[in-house]
Design a protein around this motif. Structure first.
Motif, PDB file in Angstrom:
ATOM      1  N   ARG A 201      -5.295  -8.628   8.127  1.00 18.00           N
ATOM      2  CA  ARG A 201      -4.370  -7.732   7.443  1.00 18.00           C
ATOM      3  C   ARG A 201      -4.658  -7.721   5.939  1.00 18.00           C
ATOM      4  O   ARG A 201      -4.375  -6.731   5.254  1.00 18.00           O
ATOM      5  CB  ARG A 201      -2.926  -8.159   7.697  1.00 18.00           C
ATOM      6  CG  ARG A 201      -1.889  -7.128   7.240  1.00 18.00           C
ATOM      7  CD  ARG A 201      -0.471  -7.597   7.515  1.00 18.00           C
ATOM      8  NE  ARG A 201      -0.187  -7.743   8.926  1.00 18.00           N
ATOM      9  CZ  ARG A 201       0.115  -6.745   9.743  1.00 18.00           C
ATOM     10  NH1 ARG A 201       0.174  -5.498   9.267  1.00 18.00           N
ATOM     11  NH2 ARG A 201       0.370  -6.949  11.013  1.00 18.00           N
TER      12      ARG A 201
ATOM     13  N   SER B  45      -6.658  -4.697   4.786  1.00 17.09           N
ATOM     14  CA  SER B  45      -6.159  -3.344   5.013  1.00 17.09           C
ATOM     15  C   SER B  45      -6.420  -2.474   3.781  1.00 17.09           C
ATOM     16  O   SER B  45      -6.259  -2.932   2.647  1.00 17.09           O
ATOM     17  CB  SER B  45      -4.653  -3.394   5.301  1.00 17.09           C
ATOM     18  OG  SER B  45      -4.122  -2.092   5.368  1.00 17.09           O
TER      19      SER B  45
ATOM     20  N   HIS C 204       0.503  -0.620   2.205  1.00 20.27           N
ATOM     21  CA  HIS C 204       1.453  -1.141   3.180  1.00 20.27           C
ATOM     22  C   HIS C 204       0.818  -2.191   4.103  1.00 20.27           C
ATOM     23  O   HIS C 204       1.491  -2.748   4.965  1.00 20.27           O
ATOM     24  CB  HIS C 204       2.018  -0.009   4.039  1.00 20.27           C
ATOM     25  CG  HIS C 204       2.773   1.024   3.244  1.00 20.27           C
ATOM     26  ND1 HIS C 204       3.962   0.748   2.616  1.00 20.27           N
ATOM     27  CD2 HIS C 204       2.485   2.327   2.971  1.00 20.27           C
ATOM     28  CE1 HIS C 204       4.389   1.833   1.986  1.00 20.27           C
ATOM     29  NE2 HIS C 204       3.507   2.803   2.185  1.00 20.27           N
ATOM     30  N   ASN C 205      -0.459  -2.430   3.914  1.00 18.79           N
ATOM     31  CA  ASN C 205      -1.202  -3.410   4.734  1.00 18.79           C
ATOM     32  C   ASN C 205      -1.184  -3.078   6.225  1.00 18.79           C
ATOM     33  O   ASN C 205      -1.192  -3.970   7.072  1.00 18.79           O
ATOM     34  CB  ASN C 205      -0.664  -4.829   4.514  1.00 18.79           C
ATOM     35  CG  ASN C 205      -0.981  -5.349   3.126  1.00 18.79           C
ATOM     36  OD1 ASN C 205      -1.991  -4.991   2.532  1.00 18.79           O
ATOM     37  ND2 ASN C 205      -0.108  -6.192   2.602  1.00 18.79           N
ATOM     38  N   ASN C 206      -1.166  -1.791   6.530  1.00 20.09           N
ATOM     39  CA  ASN C 206      -1.219  -1.391   7.933  1.00 20.09           C
ATOM     40  C   ASN C 206      -2.590  -1.668   8.534  1.00 20.09           C
ATOM     41  O   ASN C 206      -3.622  -1.444   7.885  1.00 20.09           O
ATOM     42  CB  ASN C 206      -0.915   0.106   8.072  1.00 20.09           C
ATOM     43  CG  ASN C 206       0.525   0.430   7.713  1.00 20.09           C
ATOM     44  OD1 ASN C 206       1.399  -0.427   7.812  1.00 20.09           O
ATOM     45  ND2 ASN C 206       0.778   1.657   7.312  1.00 20.09           N
TER      46      ASN C 206
ATOM     47  N   ASP D 174      -2.963  -0.794  12.051  1.00 17.53           N
ATOM     48  CA  ASP D 174      -2.989  -0.020  13.282  1.00 17.53           C
ATOM     49  C   ASP D 174      -2.490   1.397  13.018  1.00 17.53           C
ATOM     50  O   ASP D 174      -1.889   1.687  11.984  1.00 17.53           O
ATOM     51  CB  ASP D 174      -2.128  -0.688  14.360  1.00 17.53           C
ATOM     52  CG  ASP D 174      -0.664  -0.787  13.919  1.00 17.53           C
ATOM     53  OD1 ASP D 174      -0.414  -1.042  12.718  1.00 17.53           O
ATOM     54  OD2 ASP D 174       0.228  -0.608  14.762  1.00 17.53           O
ATOM     55  N   ASP D 175      -2.765   2.278  13.966  1.00 15.73           N
ATOM     56  CA  ASP D 175      -2.340   3.664  13.829  1.00 15.73           C
ATOM     57  C   ASP D 175      -2.247   4.277  15.220  1.00 15.73           C
ATOM     58  O   ASP D 175      -2.707   3.694  16.205  1.00 15.73           O
ATOM     59  CB  ASP D 175      -3.336   4.438  12.964  1.00 15.73           C
ATOM     60  CG  ASP D 175      -2.671   5.592  12.211  1.00 15.73           C
ATOM     61  OD1 ASP D 175      -1.618   6.076  12.698  1.00 15.73           O
ATOM     62  OD2 ASP D 175      -3.201   6.005  11.171  1.00 15.73           O
TER      63      ASP D 175
END
Length: 248
Positions: A39, A42, A46-48, A50-51
């Motif tokens: 993470r 990223s 927002h440190n996402n 996944d999508d």
């Protein structure tokens, strides 16, 4: 050996890596174990990681950028390319033979996924091996990676107290391991086989070989299809089959 693990939950590894054989292996400098939170790689604020999947469908998919960047981080300045292992239920079924193969490497990287799956570009352009520990699905790859790492590290030189321990393990020889006994020689009327306390090492080795073959024949006969049976082995099996038929 150096082992890097890419995970969203590094604390899961603290207990496993900090106890027993894995702890001793690190103390002996036989292995260096690192856990990296991908993470941290990223590309957004927002440190996402996944999508939503293209084309629709249930669940979320791990994005390629964090995994690719994390791999670049752990492989920078390394002279040789590591084996990059994707923990995945679609992967090759893990076996002792695979553990022995991986134990010969200098650098392993494990990718532990979560959610619905991985962006396929991770699989196609980064990974050298895909491994599954069985035909079932876990919430993530961490537990599977722990199993594989434990199995591999115990095979490294000087990790186990007795070098013969791993050689005689179940599956290492192609057969299941023979029964074991220890003191006392008799407990509640249950006695240790007399051959084991006879001091006759030739007879002991023959007993162990026979019991190992018998246990395999009883529990995992599929392993015998590719095992090089000797004439003596075949004779023993015929005796067991005869006894079994008489009981039936």
């Amino acid at each position: 050996m150096r082992i890097d693990v890419l995970s969203l939950f590094p604390p899961m590894f603290e207990g496993v890596f900090g106890e027993s054989i894995l702890k001793k292996a690190q103390e002996k400098k036989a292995v260096e174990l690192n856990v990296i939170n991908f993470r941290d790689f990223s590309p957004n604020r927002h440190n996402n990681v996944d999508d939503y999947p293209y084309g629709g469908g249930a669940g979320m998919v791990l994005k390629p950028e964090p995994i690719f960047e994390a791999i670049d981080h752990v492989t920078t300045s390394k002279a040789s390319s590591p084996r990059i292992v994707l923990m995945c239920p679609q992967g090759e079924r893990f076996t002792q033979r695979k553990a022995e193969e991986l134990a010969k490497e200098e650098h392993l990287v494990f990718i532990c996924g979560h959610y619905e799956g991985y962006d396929e570009r991770i699989r196609e352009h980064l990974v050298t091996d895909e491994i599954s520990i069985g035909d079932f699905v876990l919430t993530g790859g961490e537990l599977g990676a722990m199993v594989v790492i434990d199995s591999v590290v115990r095979l490294l030189p000087e990790v186990l107290g007795n070098e013969e321990s791993s050689v005689k393990d179940s599956f290492s020889s192609g057969l299941l391991e023979h029964p074991h006994y220890t003191r006392p020689a008799e407990y509640k009327g249950m006695k240790v086989p007399s051959v084991l306390i006879s001091g006759n090492h030739a007879h002991i080795e023959e007993w162990r070989e026979k019991e190992s073959l018998k246990r395999t024949w009883q529990r995992r006969p599929d392993l015998l299809t590719s095992y090089p049976l000797t004439d003596q082995h075949k004779k023993w099996i015929k005796e067991w089959e005869k006894d079994k038929n008489m009981l039936e």
